[in-house]
Design a protein around this motif. Structure first.
Motif, PDB file in Angstrom:
ATOM      1  N   GLN A 249       0.806  -1.212   0.000  1.00 58.84           N
ATOM      2  CA  GLN A 249       0.000   0.000   0.000  1.00 58.84           C
ATOM      3  C   GLN A 249       0.845   1.270   0.000  1.00 58.84           C
ATOM      4  O   GLN A 249       0.445   2.273  -0.600  1.00 58.84           O
ATOM      5  N   THR A 250       1.975   1.246   0.675  1.00 60.97           N
ATOM      6  CA  THR A 250       2.799   2.456   0.749  1.00 60.97           C
ATOM      7  C   THR A 250       3.756   2.589  -0.417  1.00 60.97           C
ATOM      8  O   THR A 250       4.211   3.688  -0.728  1.00 60.97           O
ATOM      9  N   GLY A 251       4.084   1.463  -1.074  1.00 62.67           N
ATOM     10  CA  GLY A 251       5.187   1.461  -2.012  1.00 62.67           C
ATOM     11  C   GLY A 251       6.500   1.409  -1.255  1.00 62.67           C
ATOM     12  O   GLY A 251       6.520   1.419  -0.011  1.00 62.67           O
ATOM     13  N   PRO A 252       7.644   1.325  -1.945  1.00 61.64           N
ATOM     14  CA  PRO A 252       8.938   1.222  -1.267  1.00 61.64           C
ATOM     15  C   PRO A 252       9.191   2.416  -0.346  1.00 61.64           C
ATOM     16  O   PRO A 252       8.970   3.565  -0.729  1.00 61.64           O
ATOM     17  N   LYS A 253       9.622   2.118   0.878  1.00 56.74           N
ATOM     18  CA  LYS A 253       9.941   3.130   1.876  1.00 56.74           C
ATOM     19  C   LYS A 253      11.179   2.670   2.656  1.00 56.74           C
ATOM     20  O   LYS A 253      11.543   1.502   2.621  1.00 56.74           O
ATOM     21  N   PRO A 254      11.832   3.576   3.367  1.00 59.47           N
ATOM     22  CA  PRO A 254      12.898   3.146   4.280  1.00 59.47           C
ATOM     23  C   PRO A 254      12.313   2.203   5.337  1.00 59.47           C
ATOM     24  O   PRO A 254      11.269   2.492   5.925  1.00 59.47           O
ATOM     25  N   VAL A 255      12.971   1.068   5.562  1.00 60.13           N
ATOM     26  CA  VAL A 255      12.491   0.074   6.530  1.00 60.13           C
ATOM     27  C   VAL A 255      13.576  -0.160   7.572  1.00 60.13           C
ATOM     28  O   VAL A 255      14.688  -0.588   7.232  1.00 60.13           O
ATOM     29  N   LEU A 256      13.252   0.118   8.830  1.00 62.51           N
ATOM     30  CA  LEU A 256      14.205  -0.055   9.920  1.00 62.51           C
ATOM     31  C   LEU A 256      13.961  -1.367  10.658  1.00 62.51           C
ATOM     32  O   LEU A 256      12.828  -1.701  10.988  1.00 62.51           O
ATOM     33  N   VAL A 257      15.050  -2.083  10.928  1.00 58.79           N
ATOM     34  CA  VAL A 257      15.015  -3.238  11.824  1.00 58.79           C
ATOM     35  C   VAL A 257      15.441  -2.754  13.205  1.00 58.79           C
ATOM     36  O   VAL A 257      16.572  -2.297  13.391  1.00 58.79           O
ATOM     37  N   GLU A 258      14.517  -2.833  14.179  1.00 61.44           N
ATOM     38  CA  GLU A 258      14.815  -2.411  15.551  1.00 61.44           C
ATOM     39  C   GLU A 258      15.242  -3.619  16.385  1.00 61.44           C
ATOM     40  O   GLU A 258      14.540  -4.634  16.398  1.00 61.44           O
ATOM     41  N   TRP A 259      16.369  -3.454  17.104  1.00 62.46           N
ATOM     42  CA  TRP A 259      16.820  -4.504  18.022  1.00 62.46           C
ATOM     43  C   TRP A 259      17.609  -3.802  19.123  1.00 62.46           C
ATOM     44  O   TRP A 259      18.790  -3.517  18.982  1.00 62.46           O
ATOM     45  N   ASP A 260      16.932  -3.496  20.231  1.00 60.03           N
ATOM     46  CA  ASP A 260      17.510  -2.647  21.268  1.00 60.03           C
ATOM     47  C   ASP A 260      17.924  -3.386  22.527  1.00 60.03           C
ATOM     48  O   ASP A 260      18.708  -2.860  23.319  1.00 60.03           O
ATOM     49  N   ASN A 261      17.401  -4.580  22.756  1.00 61.48           N
ATOM     50  CA  ASN A 261      17.715  -5.355  23.952  1.00 61.48           C
ATOM     51  C   ASN A 261      18.272  -6.719  23.551  1.00 61.48           C
ATOM     52  O   ASN A 261      17.891  -7.269  22.504  1.00 61.48           O
ATOM     53  N   ASP A 262      19.173  -7.249  24.388  1.00 61.94           N
ATOM     54  CA  ASP A 262      19.845  -8.514  24.035  1.00 61.94           C
ATOM     55  C   ASP A 262      20.374  -8.425  22.608  1.00 61.94           C
ATOM     56  O   ASP A 262      20.113  -9.300  21.763  1.00 61.94           O
ATOM     57  N   VAL A 263      21.115  -7.357  22.334  1.00 61.12           N
ATOM     58  CA  VAL A 263      21.576  -7.062  20.972  1.00 61.12           C
ATOM     59  C   VAL A 263      22.489  -8.181  20.475  1.00 61.12           C
ATOM     60  O   VAL A 263      23.441  -8.577  21.157  1.00 61.12           O
ATOM     61  N   PRO A 264      22.226  -8.711  19.296  1.00 58.02           N
ATOM     62  CA  PRO A 264      23.014  -9.848  18.786  1.00 58.02           C
ATOM     63  C   PRO A 264      24.309  -9.409  18.135  1.00 58.02           C
ATOM     64  O   PRO A 264      24.559  -8.210  17.932  1.00 58.02           O
ATOM     65  N   ASP A 265      25.131 -10.385  17.785  1.00 61.39           N
ATOM     66  CA  ASP A 265      26.310 -10.105  16.974  1.00 61.39           C
ATOM     67  C   ASP A 265      25.871  -9.617  15.600  1.00 61.39           C
ATOM     68  O   ASP A 265      24.751  -9.892  15.140  1.00 61.39           O
ATOM     69  N   TRP A 266      26.773  -8.900  14.934  1.00 62.16           N
ATOM     70  CA  TRP A 266      26.440  -8.243  13.681  1.00 62.16           C
ATOM     71  C   TRP A 266      25.869  -9.172  12.610  1.00 62.16           C
ATOM     72  O   TRP A 266      24.886  -8.802  11.933  1.00 62.16           O
ATOM     73  N   PRO A 267      26.391 -10.381  12.385  1.00 64.74           N
ATOM     74  CA  PRO A 267      25.832 -11.208  11.304  1.00 64.74           C
ATOM     75  C   PRO A 267      24.335 -11.476  11.453  1.00 64.74           C
ATOM     76  O   PRO A 267      23.623 -11.575  10.454  1.00 64.74           O
ATOM     77  N   ILE A 268      23.852 -11.565  12.680  1.00 67.35           N
ATOM     78  CA  ILE A 268      22.421 -11.820  12.885  1.00 67.35           C
ATOM     79  C   ILE A 268      21.606 -10.593  12.497  1.00 67.35           C
ATOM     80  O   ILE A 268      20.591 -10.692  11.797  1.00 67.35           O
TER      81      ILE A 268
END
Length: 282
Positions: A249-268
């Protein structure tokens, strides 16, 4: 003195991640599909040190989104002038491509509550929130985005739907919207409504950014499912599916992945961004 010049004036229609200091070198050397980063404003309101130095270095490579969590846009009291002044100072030097805050409140008198709390959707609340948004936009000299909340209850006194409330705010203030898809899924599950119907009613023409994140699963006192917006896990499959529905419905937009707690290693985290890139490509 930090250099005020910044090369980016908008976020790309691509995946972004919430920046965490342990990922500084990874972002510099192996960003994968990550094309922009978000920072929480309150973590960068100091006068110097490593946090600002790292943010300055990253801002030369990535567009920035500054996401506020402490303005208490929905609070009954006036906005904190000192907080707003520090926020302006940050935005003036960082020149983020986007600034956003939450449709929530977190203050009571002089007390600050470490949570983003819901508010009733009434005409009185609407006027107060609109006034606060106008104050923020005037003080910062920039347009802001407003994020829909994750809900665990509804107020009997509400006489507007959340979507109508947000739509009216955009018309009255000119602000844009940040559609948090995980929050929609959480609210729909907790309140027993359709997540797709919520998005159908949402003013998607005002959406400039989308968020996805992880949540925890629990049960209320009656045994019904209760989801908690924790940002401490991978994005659940139903949330990815709802992102596909929203993007249709919106078309392409910036999409953020939020991960603020128990932050994983970068590959994840990089793999989560890659999945967001596949959603955008689809």
């Amino acid at each position: 003195m930090l250099d005020a010049a910044r090369p980016f004036d908008h976020l790309p229609n691509a995946p972004g991640v919430g920046y965490k200091p342990q990922h500084f070198n990874d972002l510099q050397n192996d960003p994968g599909d990550v094309a922009w980063i978000e920072v929480h404003a309150e973590n960068y309101m100091g006068d110097g040190g490593r946090p600002l130095a790292q943010l300055r270095a990253l801002s030369e490579k990535f567009p920035l989104s500054v996401h506020g969590v402490g303005l208490s846009i929905g609070g009954e009291g006036p906005l904190d002038r000192d907080h707003l002044a520090r926020l302006k100072k940050l935005c003036d030097w960082a020149k983020p491509a986007s600034f956003s805050e939450h449709l929530a409140w977190s203050t009571h008198g002089a007390e600050f509550l470490n949570d983003l709390l819901p508010l009733p959707y009434t005409r009185t609340t609407l006027a107060r929130v609109a006034d606060h948004i106008n104050q923020v936009q005037d003080r910062l000299g920039r347009r802001m985005l407003l994020e829909n909340p994750s809900s665990y209850l509804v107020f009997d006194e509400s006489d507007l739907s959340e979507c109508d409330f947000l739509s009216t705010l955009t018309r009255q203030t000119g602000c844009g919207l940040l559609l948090d898809v995980n929050n929609v899924f959480i609210s729909a599950t907790n309140l027993g409504i359709s997540a797709q119907a919520y998005i159908d009613a949402y003013p998607t023409d005002r959406v400039e950014e989308l968020h996805v994140g992880g949540h925890d699963e629990d049960h209320d006192d009656h045994g019904a499912p209760l989801l908690i917006d924790s940002h401490g896990k991978p994005v659940a499959d139903p949330v990815w599916a709802l992102l596909d529905y929203a993007l249709a419905q919106t078309g392409p937009k910036p999409v953020l992945v939020e991960w603020d707690n128990d932050v994983p290693d970068w590959p994840i985290l990089r793999a989560e961004a890659q999945r967001a890139a596949r959603a955008l490509a689809g």
